[in-house]
Design an enzyme around this catalytic site. Sequence first.
Site, short mmCIF file in Angstrom:
data_model
loop_
_atom_site.label_atom_id
_atom_site.label_comp_id
_atom_site.label_asym_id
_atom_site.label_seq_id
_atom_site.Cartn_x
_atom_site.Cartn_y
_atom_site.Cartn_z
N ASN A 5 0.80 -1.22 0.00
CA ASN A 5 0.00 0.00 0.00
C ASN A 5 0.84 1.29 0.00
O ASN A 5 0.39 2.32 -0.46
CB ASN A 5 -1.01 0.00 1.15
CG ASN A 5 -0.36 0.10 2.51
OD1 ASN A 5 0.78 -0.34 2.69
ND2 ASN A 5 -1.06 0.65 3.47
N GLY A 35 2.56 -5.59 8.05
CA GLY A 35 1.63 -6.53 7.43
C GLY A 35 0.42 -6.75 8.31
O GLY A 35 0.07 -5.88 9.12
N SER A 36 -0.19 -7.92 8.17
CA SER A 36 -1.42 -8.20 8.92
C SER A 36 -1.09 -8.77 10.30
O SER A 36 0.03 -9.24 10.54
CB SER A 36 -2.26 -9.21 8.15
OG SER A 36 -1.58 -10.45 8.14
N VAL A 39 -0.06 -12.51 9.97
CA VAL A 39 1.33 -12.72 9.56
C VAL A 39 2.27 -12.28 10.67
O VAL A 39 3.26 -12.95 10.98
CB VAL A 39 1.63 -11.97 8.24
CG1 VAL A 39 3.11 -12.04 7.89
CG2 VAL A 39 0.78 -12.52 7.11
N GLY A 40 1.92 -11.17 11.32
CA GLY A 40 2.76 -10.65 12.41
C GLY A 40 2.95 -11.68 13.50
O GLY A 40 4.05 -11.86 14.04
N GLU A 98 4.48 -3.89 12.56
CA GLU A 98 3.49 -2.81 12.38
C GLU A 98 2.33 -3.45 11.64
O GLU A 98 2.46 -3.83 10.48
CB GLU A 98 4.14 -1.67 11.59
CG GLU A 98 3.50 -0.34 11.90
CD GLU A 98 2.20 -0.16 11.16
OE1 GLU A 98 1.13 -0.43 11.76
OE2 GLU A 98 2.23 0.21 9.98
N CYS A 154 -2.99 1.53 6.70
CA CYS A 154 -3.20 1.03 8.07
C CYS A 154 -3.65 2.18 8.97
O CYS A 154 -4.19 1.95 10.04
CB CYS A 154 -1.98 0.30 8.60
SG CYS A 154 -0.45 1.10 8.29
N GLU A 156 8.65 3.04 14.10
CA GLU A 156 9.47 3.35 12.93
C GLU A 156 9.55 4.87 12.81
O GLU A 156 8.84 5.61 13.49
CB GLU A 156 8.80 2.78 11.67
CG GLU A 156 8.42 1.35 11.86
CD GLU A 156 8.32 0.59 10.57
OE1 GLU A 156 7.24 0.55 9.98
OE2 GLU A 156 9.35 0.03 10.13
#
Length: 483
Positions: free
Chosen positions: A116, A192-193, A196-197, A214, A248, A428
């Site tokens: 994104n 990511g999601s 997945v995180g 994140e 996000c 970040e």
Amino acid sequence: MALGGGDEVDLAVRAARAALTDWHRTPWPARAEILLRTSLLLEQRKEELARLMTREMGKVLTEARGDVQEAIDMGRFMAGAGRRAFGETVPSELRDKWAMTMRQPLGVVGCITPWNFPIAIPSWKILPALLAGNTVVFKPARDTPACAMAFVEVLEEAGTPPGVVNIVFGRGDDCGMALVDHPGVDAVSLTGSVEVGRRVAEACGSQLKKVSLELGGKNAIVVMGDADLELAVEGAVWGGFGTTGQRCTATSRLIVERSVIADLTDAFAARARALRLGDGLDPEVEVGPLVSRAQLETVDGYTQVGRAEGARLLVGGEVATEGTLEEGWFYRPTIFTEVSPRMRIAQEEIFGPTVVVIPADSLESAIGIANDTAYGLSLAIYTRDLGRAFRAITELHAGIVYVNAPTIGAEIQLPFGGVKNTGNGQREAGSAALDEFSEWKSVYIDYSGRLQRAQIDTMRGAAHPANPPPSEGAAPPATPPQG
Ligand code: UN1
């Protein structure tokens, strides 16, 4: 597209390890020079990269330019940081001894990024990672390989030595996880999601690797009765439908004090209906397509969920197919009203142009609703009342809070990240980025020429009776000699 797996990851990690020592020994300001050149090259190529981005993932050109600009900004910021990567120098408790800290690289860092923000987000990770002396293996999202490759080419052109930045293409399942699991990778940074995180964190946890996550949000704008409603509507349109809601930080909930909910919803609906959908390269277009058929199906799936839950579909809620829209993954900006805070559409990240409107009775209940999700990335309040604004700043539970601005629009000089399921406490961007990609080394330098014991010999010279200096342990005479 080429699909790499374990073998390609292994080659990339080996190259990154081989380049590590020399890159680490390169002075910070010299590494920073390369980041400055990266920033300047990105600036030169801004238009070309923005167009590539719009073509590759669909966001409208103005926003694609903003995405590249974010990487340009990050390059400038990190270039400056190279001459001010401060440590601490603190007094030692002992004589003739020096105590200080310095930042050390983590080693080889795996950077896994979404589609994104296909240039901005890689820049948030790779630029500070490089500045701190790490080498990188970069695994971009499968939907945006061209932007990722172009970014790496810019880094190369800016003078990044061979092996310092490596790119692997492939699926998350095999390529991404091979990177996370590789014993030659010291740390992982993922955007990511949540799903997945969790997998990435588990894999890193078992190997004791540093991991930064994140993972999205369910961001809200709170609108109080005293707010400038026109401004709030502007904010909701930009926050909710910018990037077709695929951020996000996207505003996916509007929590509105009952006294103004009817007016606000009417104005918001009128604006949403009037938004022009289409090819993001067309300057008239305000909302581009979703990135893929899968994303379109997810978004439409949530429309069905909202209907089934009994929310009222006020605007949109369908695939847009008129004219050339049929050729892309277009979805109408969608607004649900009569939404209660525990509905799935008010709790789960949709990642599309869907905004739910939830009534609130007071500031307190609005803050309660805003905080009541599993995420905590970005929350906003619109009010003209200073007291309310400060209450919200203090009590909204999120990594980022806005006053009289929507939930999107973070600038790179402040930390970016969130609480709860949004991440694992890392941030970040800003100076916090160096914390993500380095660790502290504490250094003691003793130039006294003798063994000095910390905590034990500390009172030397202070004539402390309980702590005689080791070499001068004899007690002084009780009475001074008579002259
Ligand atoms: C994201 O949504 O994944 O604050 C990143 C913003 C942008 C970055 C968003 N600067 O909306």
